[in-house]
Design a protein around this motif. Structure first.
Motif, PDB file in Angstrom:
ATOM      1  N   THR A 204      38.134  18.302  49.870  1.00  0.00           N
ATOM      2  CA  THR A 204      37.023  17.358  49.707  1.00  0.00           C
ATOM      3  C   THR A 204      35.692  18.058  49.480  1.00  0.00           C
ATOM      4  O   THR A 204      34.913  17.676  48.594  1.00  0.00           O
ATOM      5  N   PHE A 205      35.422  19.109  50.264  1.00  0.00           N
ATOM      6  CA  PHE A 205      34.103  19.744  50.241  1.00  0.00           C
ATOM      7  C   PHE A 205      34.102  21.153  49.652  1.00  0.00           C
ATOM      8  O   PHE A 205      33.036  21.748  49.497  1.00  0.00           O
ATOM      9  N   GLY A 206      35.292  21.701  49.342  1.00  0.00           N
ATOM     10  CA  GLY A 206      35.379  23.065  48.841  1.00  0.00           C
ATOM     11  C   GLY A 206      35.451  24.065  49.981  1.00  0.00           C
ATOM     12  O   GLY A 206      35.029  23.771  51.108  1.00  0.00           O
ATOM     13  N   THR A 207      35.963  25.235  49.721  1.00  0.00           N
ATOM     14  CA  THR A 207      36.156  26.224  50.781  1.00  0.00           C
ATOM     15  C   THR A 207      34.910  27.059  51.078  1.00  0.00           C
ATOM     16  O   THR A 207      34.773  27.601  52.169  1.00  0.00           O
ATOM     17  N   GLU A 208      34.000  27.161  50.131  1.00  0.00           N
ATOM     18  CA  GLU A 208      32.816  27.995  50.335  1.00  0.00           C
ATOM     19  C   GLU A 208      31.872  27.343  51.346  1.00  0.00           C
ATOM     20  O   GLU A 208      31.472  26.185  51.187  1.00  0.00           O
ATOM     21  N   ASN A 209      31.532  28.091  52.394  1.00  0.00           N
ATOM     22  CA  ASN A 209      30.635  27.583  53.443  1.00  0.00           C
ATOM     23  C   ASN A 209      31.092  26.229  53.972  1.00  0.00           C
ATOM     24  O   ASN A 209      30.276  25.334  54.237  1.00  0.00           O
ATOM     25  N   LEU A 210      32.409  26.082  54.130  1.00  0.00           N
ATOM     26  CA  LEU A 210      32.969  24.786  54.492  1.00  0.00           C
ATOM     27  C   LEU A 210      32.440  24.287  55.825  1.00  0.00           C
ATOM     28  O   LEU A 210      32.093  23.109  55.968  1.00  0.00           O
TER      29      LEU A 210
END
Length: 245
Positions: A204-210
């Protein structure tokens, strides 16, 4: 006890777990006098073993996950060991209390129950307990729904039913609903400590700086840095009855 935790989910698991373990145990166990020896099977990073130390002078926590043991919390009177088989590496007739905190679903077998009986003193206790954090409303708030895409047959109420239990007697079994306070940051850790939920959040939000993105999204949606969520708690307590002694 085959549930996988990779380094990321283990990190979030270690960062925060609701402090419900001792509260559940004290509904059944007296805090005084303390028992001598306790064993916590499937201890994770140690929250449940530390909770057991409120009722035992010395506690050993065992877990099959190297990642969890590496991140175990240091605490006076608590030690940790890697559990690589269902054979318990302890002398017979040693423990006064054995606990399974949310781990029996993965650990349940006749072999392990027999091992628990072997290492238990006569009239000792074996307690299986768990809690289920109810996140449906939070998931809906985040717009990810209630489905993770992975079907789970996990049973929070699991006990030793279905096994040969001649040497243990079921004393108590119950389910209770509670509410508890939590910071939004800790709620983000809870959501990312489950592999299924972590995958949902990452999709949903992406893995970077999740973690940071999830925390910010929660604070925006909830309009607060603290909230209250619901949980169901479960406990089954057995007394070890070694007949013929």
């Amino acid at each position: 006890m085959s549930k996988e935790y990779d380094q990321i989910t283990a990190l979030h698991y270690a960062a925060y777990r609701p402090s419900l373990h001792a509260n559940i145990l004290k509904t059944y166990l007296p805090t005084t006098p303390k028992s001598n020896y306790g064993l916590d099977i499937g201890c994770g990073t140690g929250q449940s073993a530390i909770a057991l130390s409120k009722f035992c002078n010395t506690v050993v926590g065992v877990d099959p996950s190297k990642e969890m043991i590496k991140k175990s919390i240091k605490h006076t009177g608590v030690s940790y060991e890697l559990m690589e088989t269902k054979t318990l590496n302890f002398d017979s007739d040693r423990f006064d209390i054995i606990t399974f905190a949310g781990s029996l679903f993965y650990a349940k077998s006749q072999e392990l129950l027999d091992e628990c009986i072997r290492v238990s003193k006569a009239n000792s206790l074996i307690i299986a307990y768990d809690f289920e954090i109810l996140l449906t409303d939070i998931l809906k708030l985040l717009g990810v729904g209630t489905e993770t895409g992975v079907t789970s047959d996990y049973d929070h109420e699991i006990n030793f039913s279905g096994l040969h239990t001649t040497n243990v007697h079921l004393n108590s079994q119950y389910k209770q609903s509670i509410r508890f306070d939590i910071t939004v940051a800790d709620l983000a850790h809870v959501l990312l400590s489950s592999k299924n939920d972590y995958t949902t959040m990452a999709n949903t939000f992406g893995t970077e700086n999740l973690f940071e993105k999830l925390q910010q999204e929660l604070e925006t949606k909830l309009n607060t840095t603290h909230t209250t969520i619901k949980a169901n708690t479960f406990l089954s307590a057995y007394t070890v009855k070694i007949y013929g002694l």
